[in-house]
Design a protein around this motif. Structure first.
Motif, PDB file in Angstrom:
ATOM      1  N   LEU A   1      -1.696  17.893 -13.002  1.00 61.59           N
ATOM      2  CA  LEU A   1      -0.187  18.506 -12.946  1.00 61.59           C
ATOM      3  C   LEU A   1       0.368  18.259 -11.592  1.00 61.59           C
ATOM      4  O   LEU A   1       1.683  17.880 -11.428  1.00 61.59           O
ATOM      5  N   ILE A   2      -0.527  18.132 -10.526  1.00 57.05           N
ATOM      6  CA  ILE A   2       0.117  17.740  -9.098  1.00 57.05           C
ATOM      7  C   ILE A   2       0.519  16.325  -9.222  1.00 57.05           C
ATOM      8  O   ILE A   2       1.469  15.898  -8.721  1.00 57.05           O
ATOM      9  N   GLU A   3      -0.407  15.361  -9.876  1.00 58.11           N
ATOM     10  CA  GLU A   3      -0.010  14.151  -9.899  1.00 58.11           C
ATOM     11  C   GLU A   3       1.305  13.999 -10.579  1.00 58.11           C
ATOM     12  O   GLU A   3       2.224  13.122 -10.190  1.00 58.11           O
ATOM     13  N   ALA A   4       1.566  14.625 -11.739  1.00 52.72           N
ATOM     14  CA  ALA A   4       2.954  14.600 -12.234  1.00 52.72           C
ATOM     15  C   ALA A   4       4.013  15.089 -11.437  1.00 52.72           C
ATOM     16  O   ALA A   4       4.940  14.301 -11.180  1.00 52.72           O
ATOM     17  N   ALA A   5       3.772  15.964 -10.461  1.00 50.65           N
ATOM     18  CA  ALA A   5       4.907  16.379  -9.652  1.00 50.65           C
ATOM     19  C   ALA A   5       5.267  15.228  -8.730  1.00 50.65           C
ATOM     20  O   ALA A   5       6.228  14.906  -8.394  1.00 50.65           O
ATOM     21  N   LEU A   6       3.882  14.572  -7.943  1.00 58.18           N
ATOM     22  CA  LEU A   6       4.147  13.428  -7.341  1.00 58.18           C
ATOM     23  C   LEU A   6       4.911  12.147  -7.897  1.00 58.18           C
ATOM     24  O   LEU A   6       5.666  11.595  -7.438  1.00 58.18           O
ATOM     25  N   ARG A   7       4.688  11.964  -8.983  1.00 60.35           N
ATOM     26  CA  ARG A   7       5.174  10.976  -9.949  1.00 60.35           C
ATOM     27  C   ARG A   7       6.696  11.188 -10.036  1.00 60.35           C
ATOM     28  O   ARG A   7       7.392  10.185  -9.936  1.00 60.35           O
ATOM     29  N   CYS A   8       7.234  12.369 -10.237  1.00 60.19           N
ATOM     30  CA  CYS A   8       8.595  12.548 -10.614  1.00 60.19           C
ATOM     31  C   CYS A   8       9.261  12.635  -9.386  1.00 60.19           C
ATOM     32  O   CYS A   8      10.446  12.292  -9.224  1.00 60.19           O
ATOM     33  N   LEU A   9       8.783  13.238  -8.278  1.00 59.84           N
ATOM     34  CA  LEU A   9       9.522  13.269  -7.122  1.00 59.84           C
ATOM     35  C   LEU A   9       9.462  12.236  -6.239  1.00 59.84           C
ATOM     36  O   LEU A   9      10.295  11.835  -5.286  1.00 59.84           O
ATOM     37  N   GLY A  10       8.379  11.136  -6.492  1.00 58.26           N
ATOM     38  CA  GLY A  10       8.549  10.136  -5.713  1.00 58.26           C
ATOM     39  C   GLY A  10       8.016   9.984  -4.216  1.00 58.26           C
ATOM     40  O   GLY A  10       8.687   9.016  -3.673  1.00 58.26           O
ATOM     41  N   LYS A  11       7.510  11.009  -3.844  1.00 56.96           N
ATOM     42  CA  LYS A  11       7.291  11.008  -2.311  1.00 56.96           C
ATOM     43  C   LYS A  11       6.075  11.903  -2.028  1.00 56.96           C
ATOM     44  O   LYS A  11       5.723  12.676  -2.577  1.00 56.96           O
TER      45      LYS A  11
ATOM     46  N   HIS B   1      -6.840   9.633  -8.162  1.00 58.50           N
ATOM     47  CA  HIS B   1      -5.417   9.412  -8.042  1.00 58.50           C
ATOM     48  C   HIS B   1      -4.284   9.948  -6.901  1.00 58.50           C
ATOM     49  O   HIS B   1      -3.572   9.538  -6.984  1.00 58.50           O
ATOM     50  N   ILE B   2      -5.189  10.971  -6.299  1.00 60.25           N
ATOM     51  CA  ILE B   2      -4.179  11.547  -5.377  1.00 60.25           C
ATOM     52  C   ILE B   2      -4.980  11.323  -4.015  1.00 60.25           C
ATOM     53  O   ILE B   2      -6.175  11.255  -3.817  1.00 60.25           O
ATOM     54  N   GLU B   3      -4.182  11.006  -2.934  1.00 62.30           N
ATOM     55  CA  GLU B   3      -4.499  10.690  -1.689  1.00 62.30           C
ATOM     56  C   GLU B   3      -4.219  11.828  -0.774  1.00 62.30           C
ATOM     57  O   GLU B   3      -3.238  12.245  -0.436  1.00 62.30           O
ATOM     58  N   LEU B   4      -5.351  12.457   0.056  1.00 62.45           N
ATOM     59  CA  LEU B   4      -5.032  13.661   0.854  1.00 62.45           C
ATOM     60  C   LEU B   4      -4.827  12.904   2.160  1.00 62.45           C
ATOM     61  O   LEU B   4      -5.932  12.374   2.921  1.00 62.45           O
TER      62      LEU B   4
ATOM     63  N   PHE C   1      -0.986  16.024   3.731  1.00 63.42           N
ATOM     64  CA  PHE C   1      -0.133  15.784   2.844  1.00 63.42           C
ATOM     65  C   PHE C   1      -0.746  15.076   1.781  1.00 63.42           C
ATOM     66  O   PHE C   1      -1.854  14.765   1.945  1.00 63.42           O
ATOM     67  N   ILE C   2      -0.182  15.193   0.453  1.00 63.95           N
ATOM     68  CA  ILE C   2      -0.811  14.613  -0.549  1.00 63.95           C
ATOM     69  C   ILE C   2       0.402  13.503  -1.066  1.00 63.95           C
ATOM     70  O   ILE C   2       1.498  13.442  -0.914  1.00 63.95           O
ATOM     71  N   ALA C   3      -0.146  12.291  -1.603  1.00 63.89           N
ATOM     72  CA  ALA C   3       0.433  11.359  -2.031  1.00 63.89           C
ATOM     73  C   ALA C   3      -0.246  10.536  -3.194  1.00 63.89           C
ATOM     74  O   ALA C   3      -1.551  10.692  -3.441  1.00 63.89           O
ATOM     75  N   LEU C   4       0.244   9.794  -4.066  1.00 62.08           N
ATOM     76  CA  LEU C   4      -0.367   8.868  -5.142  1.00 62.08           C
ATOM     77  C   LEU C   4      -1.110   7.867  -4.456  1.00 62.08           C
ATOM     78  O   LEU C   4      -0.594   7.268  -3.475  1.00 62.08           O
ATOM     79  N   ARG C   5      -2.304   7.909  -5.036  1.00 66.04           N
ATOM     80  CA  ARG C   5      -3.030   6.418  -4.084  1.00 66.04           C
ATOM     81  C   ARG C   5      -2.236   5.217  -4.790  1.00 66.04           C
ATOM     82  O   ARG C   5      -1.726   5.163  -5.846  1.00 66.04           O
TER      83      ARG C   5
END
Length: 240
Positions: free
Chosen positions: A180-190, A221-224, A233-237
């Motif tokens: 779900l966190i990855e989904a949020a990162l994907r839709c927000l794009g930052k 799939h998530i970078e801390l 901060f977290i971001a998509l790898r």
């Protein structure tokens, strides 16, 4: 010079039962024939049926190539634990797949953050600011709000003039939390401040349990990232 408005991709009312069955098809837990029979029983009409199938394709049956792995991992969560919330999985897929759905979810989440309710008119007004004050924007907004209501995350009060949050759905499966966190990162794009994740407007229907820092650090799939002793901060790898 005319400025083009953002595309509206999610403009249909989608019942949770339809989306959940499409998810089961992707997970190999049921057949496409069962989904087709379910949709046929709704007497949608040829045009409405075709548009509904298009949305279900975008969600689970034939997502964009960049989301194939994400969809497969969501389906694998359900396959491993069939009791997993279909709402959480389909919400995450909708956020990643359909920017209009995500933007409306964000507006509802923001407007209901303080008092748990907001006016329907204010939601539509904010969507008009992004997508233009046109009939398709209002019609699509109504369809998504109806979808949210059917999925059990909001309810309409005061004869539909206001929306109220339903109690948050507790999510404690570590795989589902990170997905779900990855989904949020994907839709927000930052990248996002880790401290903000628990209260992200786009994830307003859910209460994410566990140490998010620990879960994010263990995700492929998530970078801390850390910027100073207290800023994470977290971001998509890259390539995720």
């Amino acid at each position: 010079m005319t400025t083009s408005l953002p595309h509206i991709g999610f403009d249909r009312y989608i019942k949770l039962e339809w989306a959940a069955t499409a998810l089961k098809v992707r997970a190999g837990l049921t057949s496409i024939d069962e989904l087709n029979a379910l949709l046929a029983s709704e007497n949608l009409g040829k045009e409405a049926l075709g548009k509904t199938q298009t949305k279900l394709n975008g969600l689970w049956l034939a997502p964009r190539s960049v989301l194939l792995d994400f969809a497969d991992r969501g389906a694998a969560i359900l396959k491993a634990s069939p009791a997993t919330s279909a709402v959480a999985l389909t919400w995450g897929m909708a956020l990643a797949s359909y920017p209009f759905f995500a933007k409306l979810a964000e507006q509802v989440g923001r407007l209901t953050a303080l008092q748990d309710d907001c006016s329907t008119a204010e939601v539509h007004r904010r969507m008009n600011e992004v997508y233009g004050e046109r009939e398709i924007t209002r019609r699509a907004g109504q369809a998504v709000l109806q979808t949210h209501e059917n999925w059990g995350v909001i309810e309409r009060i005061e004869k539909g003039r206001r929306l109220r949050r339903r109690p948050a759905i507790r999510v404690d499966d570590p795989q589902l939390v990170t997905w779900l966190i990855e989904a949020a990162l994907r839709c927000l794009g930052k990248p996002l401040a880790l401290s903000s994740v628990q209260t992200l407007p786009v994830l307003f229907p859910f209460s994410l349990e566990g140490s998010l820092a620990f879960l994010a650090s263990g995700s492929a799939h998530i970078e801390l990232r850390s910027e100073g002793p207290h800023n994470q901060f977290i971001a998509l790898r890259e390539g995720a």
